[in-house]
Structures are given as C-alpha cells and as structure tokens.
Write an enzyme that holds these catalytic residues in place. Structure first.
Site, short mmCIF file in Angstrom:
data_model
loop_
_atom_site.label_atom_id
_atom_site.label_comp_id
_atom_site.label_asym_id
_atom_site.label_seq_id
_atom_site.Cartn_x
_atom_site.Cartn_y
_atom_site.Cartn_z
N HIS A 1 0.80 -1.22 0.00
CA HIS A 1 0.00 0.00 0.00
C HIS A 1 0.84 1.27 0.00
O HIS A 1 2.01 1.25 0.37
CB HIS A 1 -0.95 0.01 1.20
CG HIS A 1 -0.24 -0.02 2.51
ND1 HIS A 1 0.25 -1.18 3.06
CD2 HIS A 1 0.09 0.97 3.37
CE1 HIS A 1 0.84 -0.90 4.22
NE2 HIS A 1 0.76 0.40 4.44
N CYS B 1 -4.16 7.96 10.87
CA CYS B 1 -3.84 6.54 10.75
C CYS B 1 -3.85 5.94 12.15
O CYS B 1 -3.16 6.43 13.04
CB CYS B 1 -2.48 6.37 10.09
SG CYS B 1 -2.01 4.65 9.89
#
Length: 156
Positions: free
Chosen positions: A103, A118
């Site tokens: 990712h 996050c």
C-alpha cells in the site's frame, strides 16, 4: 497532558517530524510527508493514532507489514493504493488496509496538502519496502502503474 489544541492540523505540544527517518545514503521511501503522533507510546493505550500530511506532490512509503491500518482522510484529496486497487479519497473517507497488503498514500494535488489520520496497534511490526519484482508485478495493473510513486533511492 490529555488535551492538545489544534490549529490548521498542528497540535500544541505535539511535534511534527519527518514521516520516516531518511538517509541520503540509504533507501528513501517517501516524499514531502510529515507525521504527528497524536496518541502513542507512554499514553497507556493498545493503539497509536497519527496524523500524516503530504505536501503537494508528496506520498507515503510503498510498503507492507503484518499489522492493519485504519486510515481516515482529513483534508485535501488523495489516492490510496492497496495491492491492485486504487481508491480516490477525500475528507472523511475511511479505508482499512489489511495485513500484508502492499500500500501507499499519494497526494492527488501538486499544490494543496493531503492529510490523513492513521490508527494502528501500539505493538506492531516494522514496515517492509517492496522488492523490484513486487513493484513490477503491481505496475502490470495500469491504474496502479499511474498512481504508484517510487523514489529514485527507494532501493538505496
């Protein structure tokens, strides 16, 4: 202290640092990206919450690891690459990145910041960069090939 006043995505008492430590002699896996650890070590939680911001043209590392990420876009527009999928995100969009998924998060603008929160486990493994072969395999997908960013010093 448990309260940190926010001003334009900066929090009083919380340091803004380079996303990852970069060396001019070693691998560089990101560009124009900063990190604020909002909830982290020493706060007696089983999770960490961080805020990342990519300046215009910025991006996070192209990486993989054993832990899950929960990402919430906060400002600007970005692109999230997860394995062979590409997602266009805007503020308040949510994406869960599964374990071992390759990712990367990329700012979709050259001029405006792209910021995102996050959330990860406090106890987690270290990220792994991809091999040239893994990147080449990902780039077989035309959408991924257009979106992915690999710094010229990604492999050192």
């Amino acid at each position: 202290m448990g309260f940190h006043k926010e001003n334009d995505f900066n929090w009083e008492g919380i340091e803004k640092v380079d996303y990852k430590t970069a060396s001019t002699d070693g691998p560089i896996s990101f560009n124009k990206t900063d990190r604020h650890t909002l909830v982290g070590d020493g706060q007696n939680t089983s999770f960490h919450t961080r805020y990342f911001e990519c300046d215009g043209g910025g991006y996070s590392s192209l990486e993989k690891h054993a832990h899950v990420h929960v990402v919430i876009a906060a400002r600007g527009k970005g692109v999230v690459i997860v394995d062979d999928e590409v997602y266009e995100v805007k503020p308040h969009d949510l994406i869960v990145i599964p374990p071992w998924a390759k990712h990367q998060l990329v700012n979709a603008s050259e001029t405006e910041p792209f910021g995102f929160f996050c959330i990860v486990d406090a106890d987690r493994d270290r990220f792994q960069t991809l091999t040239r072969e893994e990147v080449a395999e990902m780039q077989k997908n035309e959408k991924v090939a257009k979106a992915i960013r690999v710094h010229e010093k990604y492999w050192g």
